[in-house]
Write a protein that holds these residues in place. Structure first.
Motif, PDB file in Angstrom:
ATOM      1  N   TYR A 165       0.836  -1.197   0.000  1.00  0.00           N
ATOM      2  CA  TYR A 165       0.000   0.000   0.000  1.00  0.00           C
ATOM      3  C   TYR A 165       0.874   1.252   0.000  1.00  0.00           C
ATOM      4  O   TYR A 165       1.865   1.329   0.727  1.00  0.00           O
ATOM      5  N   GLN A 178      -4.356   3.921   0.269  1.00  0.00           N
ATOM      6  CA  GLN A 178      -5.184   2.948  -0.444  1.00  0.00           C
ATOM      7  C   GLN A 178      -6.021   2.192   0.577  1.00  0.00           C
ATOM      8  O   GLN A 178      -5.650   2.097   1.765  1.00  0.00           O
ATOM      9  N   ASN A 179      -7.153   1.636   0.114  1.00  0.00           N
ATOM     10  CA  ASN A 179      -8.019   0.863   1.005  1.00  0.00           C
ATOM     11  C   ASN A 179      -7.402  -0.495   1.320  1.00  0.00           C
ATOM     12  O   ASN A 179      -6.814  -1.141   0.452  1.00  0.00           O
ATOM     13  N   ARG A 181      -7.003  -4.401   1.912  1.00  0.00           N
ATOM     14  CA  ARG A 181      -7.597  -5.534   1.206  1.00  0.00           C
ATOM     15  C   ARG A 181      -7.157  -6.888   1.757  1.00  0.00           C
ATOM     16  O   ARG A 181      -7.316  -7.919   1.097  1.00  0.00           O
ATOM     17  N   TYR A 222     -10.745  -1.292  -5.125  1.00  0.00           N
ATOM     18  CA  TYR A 222     -11.396  -0.694  -3.953  1.00  0.00           C
ATOM     19  C   TYR A 222     -11.054  -1.360  -2.623  1.00  0.00           C
ATOM     20  O   TYR A 222     -11.403  -0.838  -1.572  1.00  0.00           O
ATOM     21  N   CYS A 306      -9.072   9.013  -1.378  1.00  0.00           N
ATOM     22  CA  CYS A 306     -10.247   8.200  -1.037  1.00  0.00           C
ATOM     23  C   CYS A 306     -10.972   7.762  -2.308  1.00  0.00           C
ATOM     24  O   CYS A 306     -11.261   8.564  -3.191  1.00  0.00           O
ATOM     25  N   GLY A 325     -17.646   6.865  -0.781  1.00  0.00           N
ATOM     26  CA  GLY A 325     -16.490   6.198  -0.189  1.00  0.00           C
ATOM     27  C   GLY A 325     -16.533   6.366   1.313  1.00  0.00           C
ATOM     28  O   GLY A 325     -16.544   7.483   1.827  1.00  0.00           O
ATOM     29  N   TRP A 327     -15.193   4.871   5.326  1.00  0.00           N
ATOM     30  CA  TRP A 327     -14.250   4.038   6.058  1.00  0.00           C
ATOM     31  C   TRP A 327     -14.515   4.144   7.558  1.00  0.00           C
ATOM     32  O   TRP A 327     -14.908   5.167   8.088  1.00  0.00           O
ATOM     33  N   SER A 362     -15.052   0.433   3.957  1.00  0.00           N
ATOM     34  CA  SER A 362     -13.625   0.310   3.701  1.00  0.00           C
ATOM     35  C   SER A 362     -12.851   0.617   4.984  1.00  0.00           C
ATOM     36  O   SER A 362     -13.407   1.120   5.972  1.00  0.00           O
ATOM     37  N   ARG A 364      -9.034   2.388   6.243  1.00  0.00           N
ATOM     38  CA  ARG A 364      -7.741   3.040   6.049  1.00  0.00           C
ATOM     39  C   ARG A 364      -6.960   2.946   7.359  1.00  0.00           C
ATOM     40  O   ARG A 364      -7.454   3.358   8.410  1.00  0.00           O
TER      41      ARG A 364
END
Length: 368
Positions: A165, A178-179, A181, A222, A306, A325, A327, A362, A364
């Protein structure tokens, strides 16, 4: 029984035969050739004392043979009980602080190798580099990464599954750009993947999914959607990489307050900071001036980037990819809801709200 055999010319053959007879008779004393006080089961010493061959029988450490060149130098070959073979050399000067050379007769260090070295494994206990040609240790590399981040330069962080990331420093905070994953906590524990809507809706324990259950395109762009139970500060497991964490509501407020007060609003300082946080692509277009979806090429002035990854609601259905979006924060609002942040394509500010813990948003991560 494992044995080592050494063939000796001339009178040595007689000595070997004699030793064999003595062993068969069960005599347990040490036997010496060229020496009156042998220290091993078999000790062979030349008259000039320049070559000494000793055979060591089985003991608690396995089997071994040592070839001595006088009392100062020897080569030792040892086989342990697991059939591992070790060969090493020792010298009196080495014991006293001398140097050992491989491929060179004049070593200038404790060990000097003239030629290529191949290691299939770790090299441990290496000190941090001082000179230009010194090897870099992990500790040194980690410190350099910290220096770059503290200087405000972009860096990277890697999670338990080796996902990489981008990171960004915003004032005193360092964020993932970045989100997240990952499908595991940072100790390797799996996070349950939940596809069926009714199963998702009934969860009161951790779970994740990909938007629309698309593990290819949506996952790569995403990241994952996690329910609150996955990221809660009451969860002893951490979904973020080691040294990082899911931000609290207060830490999210630190981010928005800094941007508001330091000219990241659409018209300068102010709460219209949405465009400064949003990525420059993937947002549904908006005609509203200053909104996240309007003139997207001017977005992302703070580097947070984002993405409009949408969300999964409490009934398990997916919504608003391209338009929203969101988080999570790590703090609960009450027993049913928890804090999160949200950007929309048609508004110009960052929304602070609380949502159902069953929702999928999401994540972060923030550096500790």
């Amino acid at each position: 029984m494992k044995s080592f055999f050494f063939c000796l010319p001339g009178r040595g053959m007689f000595a070997f035969a004699l030793i064999t007879v003595l062993c068969q008779l069960g005599i347990a004393q040490n036997v010496g050739i060229g020496i009156v006080d042998p220290t091993h089961k078999l000790t062979i010493q030349s008259l000039s004392d320049s070559t000494l061959l000793r055979l060591i029988g089985p003991d608690d450490y396995g089997y071994g043979a040592r070839l001595n060149f006088g009392d100062a130098h020897y080569v030792y070959i040892e086989e342990d009980l697991d059939d591992n073979l070790t060969i090493y050399a020792q010298t009196r000067t080495a014991i006293m602080g001398g140097a050992v050379g491989i491929g060179t007769a004049t070593p200038a260090a404790k060990l000097e190798v003239d030629g290529d070295v191949r290691v299939n494994g770790k090299i441990s206990n290496v000190t941090d580099p001082l000179a230009a040609q010194d090897a870099a240790t992990k500790n040194y590399v980690d410190q350099m990464a910290e220096i770059l981040l503290d200087a405000g330069l972009n860096g990277v962080v890697i999670d338990i599954e080796d996902n990489v990331y981008k990171t960004i420093k915003i004032d005193t905070q360092v964020w993932m750009a970045q989100n997240l994953r990952t499908t595991r906590y940072n100790d390797g524990t799996l996070i349950p993947k939940v596809v069926v809507n009714t199963t998702w809706a009934a969860l009161t324990t951790p779970g994740y999914c990909w938007y629309a259950n698309d593990s290819t395109l949506n996952a790569k762009i995403y990241g994952a959607l996690y329910n609150y139970y996955t990221v809660a500060d009451t969860n002893s497991l951490n979904v973020c990489p080691i040294g990082w964490h899911v931000p609290s509501d207060a830490e999210l407020t630190v981010l928005s307050d800094f941007l508001t007060a330091n000219g990241y609003g659409y018209g300068g300082s102010g709460v219209d900071i949405g465009k400064s946080l949003a990525s420059t692509f993937k947002w549904t277009s908006s005609e509203t001036e200053g909104a996240v979806g309007n003139d997207q090429g001017t977005n992302n002035s703070c580097g947070f980037a984002c993405l409009p990854g949408g969300y999964r609601n409490g009934s398990g259905t997916f919504n608003l990819i391209g338009a929203s979006g969101s988080w999570w924060g790590s703090k609960a609002f009450n027993t049913s809801f928890a804090w999160y942040r949200d950007l929309y394509n048609v508004i110009d500010y960052l929304l602070r709200d609380y949502g159902s813990k069953q929702y999928g948003y999401s994540v972060r991560c923030l550096r500790d």
